[in-house]
Design an enzyme around this catalytic site. Structure first.
Site, PDB file in Angstrom:
ATOM      1  N   PRO A  90      45.005  20.269  42.380  1.00  0.00           N
ATOM      2  CA  PRO A  90      45.066  20.527  43.825  1.00  0.00           C
ATOM      3  C   PRO A  90      46.479  20.356  44.383  1.00  0.00           C
ATOM      4  CG  PRO A  90      43.502  18.739  43.324  1.00  0.00           C
ATOM      5  CD  PRO A  90      44.177  19.111  42.050  1.00  0.00           C
ATOM      6  N   GLU A 118      40.215  11.208  37.828  1.00  0.00           N
ATOM      7  CA  GLU A 118      41.046  11.132  39.044  1.00  0.00           C
ATOM      8  C   GLU A 118      42.366  11.862  38.850  1.00  0.00           C
ATOM      9  OE1 GLU A 118      38.522  10.350  40.927  1.00  0.00           O
ATOM     10  OE2 GLU A 118      38.049   9.247  39.094  1.00  0.00           O
ATOM     11  N   ARG A 156      43.082  41.126  35.143  1.00  0.00           N
ATOM     12  CA  ARG A 156      43.091  42.365  35.920  1.00  0.00           C
ATOM     13  C   ARG A 156      44.494  42.959  36.040  1.00  0.00           C
ATOM     14  NH1 ARG A 156      38.560  43.351  38.720  1.00  0.00           N
ATOM     15  NH2 ARG A 156      39.744  44.592  40.197  1.00  0.00           N
ATOM     16  N   ASP A 171      43.604  51.487  45.281  1.00  0.00           N
ATOM     17  CA  ASP A 171      43.783  50.062  45.546  1.00  0.00           C
ATOM     18  C   ASP A 171      45.221  49.769  45.932  1.00  0.00           C
ATOM     19  OD1 ASP A 171      41.419  48.689  45.272  1.00  0.00           O
ATOM     20  OD2 ASP A 171      42.316  47.258  43.871  1.00  0.00           O
TER      21      ASP A 171
END
Ligand code: 4GX
Length: 249
Positions: A90, A118, A156, A171
């Site tokens: 994170p 943790e 991708r 796209d």
């Protein structure tokens, strides 16, 4: 592209790597993914990978020595070179389309470190991590799902993995904006009809409608994307006009 993964839960990756687009890319040899069990690099009888934190406090911390041994054992290519080493955490750089494209173009060989508990002893970052990547500001229980997110997004970008040349072209045509709405049969559901233009057979009109709809969807759902000058520069004339209409109706 070759991706090696380090985890204490290698079985989590099995169905993912066998299924759908990623599965086909692996089968076709466009993408190589090797999943290694971190416990194979332990040297104690109990194959332990974690311990109590120095300084106390709750939770457990993953040991540095086992991670360092494992990461250093994963050389890349022939002759052996150093793969780019990414820790999923994170605290990393938030993953977005630009980050995915950058990783895919700059690195052919990756090692993904999936931590649990943790966290990981800081010396792992200092000694064997090149980059930290986060998939978003929320807390998961391990880096395995983030690694799968990264693998799927990277796959991708590998030439040949996303089949349909037409949809890829369109796209990139609308690139950087949200997608236009899609419809398939039936033509009407509970009074909600498919827009007439899509049934008209007028392909140029359909393309202009989709371009305008992509601008409208972005304006309504993610207006922040329209603050980026790179995205604005990529708009077509049709899209520029639509944005003008939205700005001063
Ligand atoms: N985007 N987590 C990693 C354990 C951990 C903590 C610190 C290394 C350093 C996450 C995310 C995420 C939870 C995966 C904590 N490992 N990873 N894990 N969001 O929340 O990437």
């Amino acid at each position: 592209m070759r991706i090696q993964v380090l985890t204490i839960f290698p079985e989590l990756f099995e169905p993912f790597l066998r299924t759908s687009l990623v599965g086909r890319a692996v089968e076709q040899g466009l993408l190589a993914v090797e999943v290694h069990d971190l416990r194979e690099y332990t040297e104690d009888r109990h194959r332990s990978v974690d311990d109590e934190p120095y300084g106390g406090g709750g939770g457990m911390v993953m040991n540095a020595p086992v991670w360092i041994r494992a990461v250093r054992s994963l050389a890349a290519g022939e002759p052996p070179a150093r793969p780019w080493r990414i820790l999923l955490s994170p605290q990393g750089r938030r993953l977005d389309d630009a980050a995915v494209r950058q990783i895919a173009t700059e690195h052919d060989e990756l090692v993904l470190l999936c931590g649990r508990y943790e966290g990981i002893d800081e010396r792992v970052r200092e000694l064997v991590v090149d980059e930290e990547v986060s998939i978003g500001d929320y807390v998961l229980s391990g880096g395995e799902l983030p690694a799968m997110v990264l693998i799927e997004a990277l796959s991708r970008q590998v030439p040949g993995v996303v089949g349909l040349p037409k949809s890829v072209r369109e796209d990139s045509f609308r690139s950087g904006l949200l997608d236009h709405p899609h419809y398939t049969r039936p033509a009407e559901i509970e009074g909600h009809a498919v827009p007439d233009v899509l049934l008209s057979g007028d392909h140029a009109a359909i393309e202009r409608w989709r371009e305008r709809q992509a601008v409208r969807a972005t304006w309504e759902k993610r207006p922040d994307l329209l603050d980026d000058p790179e995205r604005l520069a990529a708009l077509t004339e049709e899209q520029r006009r639509e944005l003008e209409r939205l700005r001063r109706p």
